[in-house]
Motif scaffolding. Sequence first.
Motif, PDB file in Angstrom:
ATOM      1  N   ALA A  20       5.617  -2.072   1.741  1.00  0.00           N
ATOM      2  CA  ALA A  20       5.938  -2.781   0.364  1.00  0.00           C
ATOM      3  C   ALA A  20       7.263  -3.112  -0.205  1.00  0.00           C
ATOM      4  CB  ALA A  20       5.127  -2.081  -0.887  1.00  0.00           C
ATOM      5  N   VAL A  42      -0.402  -0.485  -6.026  1.00  0.00           N
ATOM      6  CA  VAL A  42      -0.108  -1.255  -4.797  1.00  0.00           C
ATOM      7  C   VAL A  42      -1.234  -1.456  -3.816  1.00  0.00           C
ATOM      8  CG1 VAL A  42       1.404  -2.188  -3.140  1.00  0.00           C
ATOM      9  CG2 VAL A  42       2.284  -0.872  -5.057  1.00  0.00           C
ATOM     10  N   ASP A  43      -1.438  -2.616  -3.604  1.00  0.00           N
ATOM     11  CA  ASP A  43      -2.785  -2.673  -2.310  1.00  0.00           C
ATOM     12  C   ASP A  43      -1.816  -3.078  -1.107  1.00  0.00           C
ATOM     13  OD1 ASP A  43      -4.857  -1.959  -4.038  1.00  0.00           O
ATOM     14  OD2 ASP A  43      -5.404  -4.194  -4.494  1.00  0.00           O
ATOM     15  N   PRO A  44      -2.240  -2.643  -0.057  1.00  0.00           N
ATOM     16  CA  PRO A  44      -1.035  -2.933   1.197  1.00  0.00           C
ATOM     17  C   PRO A  44      -1.452  -4.391   1.723  1.00  0.00           C
ATOM     18  CG  PRO A  44      -2.627  -1.244   1.807  1.00  0.00           C
ATOM     19  CD  PRO A  44      -2.843  -1.367   0.478  1.00  0.00           C
ATOM     20  N   GLN A  66      -0.282  -9.247   3.030  1.00  0.00           N
ATOM     21  CA  GLN A  66       0.864  -8.731   2.298  1.00  0.00           C
ATOM     22  C   GLN A  66       0.453  -7.958   1.482  1.00  0.00           C
ATOM     23  OE1 GLN A  66       2.977 -11.778  -0.083  1.00  0.00           O
ATOM     24  NE2 GLN A  66       1.202 -13.135   0.039  1.00  0.00           N
ATOM     25  N   PRO A  67       1.408  -7.054   0.819  1.00  0.00           N
ATOM     26  CA  PRO A  67       1.082  -6.399  -0.479  1.00  0.00           C
ATOM     27  C   PRO A  67       0.744  -7.192  -1.720  1.00  0.00           C
ATOM     28  CG  PRO A  67       3.084  -5.295   0.735  1.00  0.00           C
ATOM     29  CD  PRO A  67       2.856  -6.695   1.373  1.00  0.00           C
ATOM     30  N   TYR A  69       0.096  -6.372  -5.950  1.00  0.00           N
ATOM     31  CA  TYR A  69       0.762  -5.376  -6.846  1.00  0.00           C
ATOM     32  C   TYR A  69      -0.156  -5.769  -8.138  1.00  0.00           C
ATOM     33  CZ  TYR A  69       4.619  -5.235  -3.856  1.00  0.00           C
ATOM     34  OH  TYR A  69       5.482  -4.881  -2.568  1.00  0.00           O
ATOM     35  N   GLU A  86       3.157 -10.134  -3.150  1.00  0.00           N
ATOM     36  CA  GLU A  86       4.488  -9.897  -3.019  1.00  0.00           C
ATOM     37  C   GLU A  86       5.471 -11.034  -3.053  1.00  0.00           C
ATOM     38  OE1 GLU A  86       5.966  -6.362  -0.741  1.00  0.00           O
ATOM     39  OE2 GLU A  86       6.411  -7.986   0.656  1.00  0.00           O
TER      40      GLU A  86
END
Length: 123
Positions: A20, A42-44, A66-67, A69, A86
Motif C-alpha cells: 500500500a 486498508v484492503d489489499p 490495487q489497495p 482505502y 489507490e
Amino acid sequence: MDTINPATAPALAAPPLRCAKFAIGQVVKHRIYPFRGVIFDVDPVFANTEEWLSSIPEEVRPRRDQPFYHLLAENAQTTYVAYVSEQNLLADDTGKPVSHPQVPQFFKELKRGHYVSRERALH
C-alpha cells in the motif's frame, strides 16, 4: 479415495503482492473530486460489492488489483465514510486536521500531519 501428490500437482498462481502506498492515519485527498480524509483501514485489493463497483462509470472505474482505502472523509458540505482506490488518492500535505466526528474514535492526535492510532482491543 484420490489423493493429490504435492510434487506433481499443478502450481496455483498467487496474485501479485502490492504494498500500500498510503498508511493508516495518513491524510489524503481525492485526485479528481474535492474531498479529503484520514485513512482508517486498508484492503489489499477491492473488497466491496459488485453493485458498488458497477455504479462507477466504466471509463473511470478503478482496477480491482490495487489497495482500496477506507476514509473518514469530508468535503465543503458534509462528512462521510469513503472507499477509494489507490489510483485516485494523493497525499494531503496541508497539515490541517480532518473534521469528521469519528476521528477521535480511531485516533488520539494529529502529529506532523499524521494521525496517531488509538490502541484498540482486537476481537
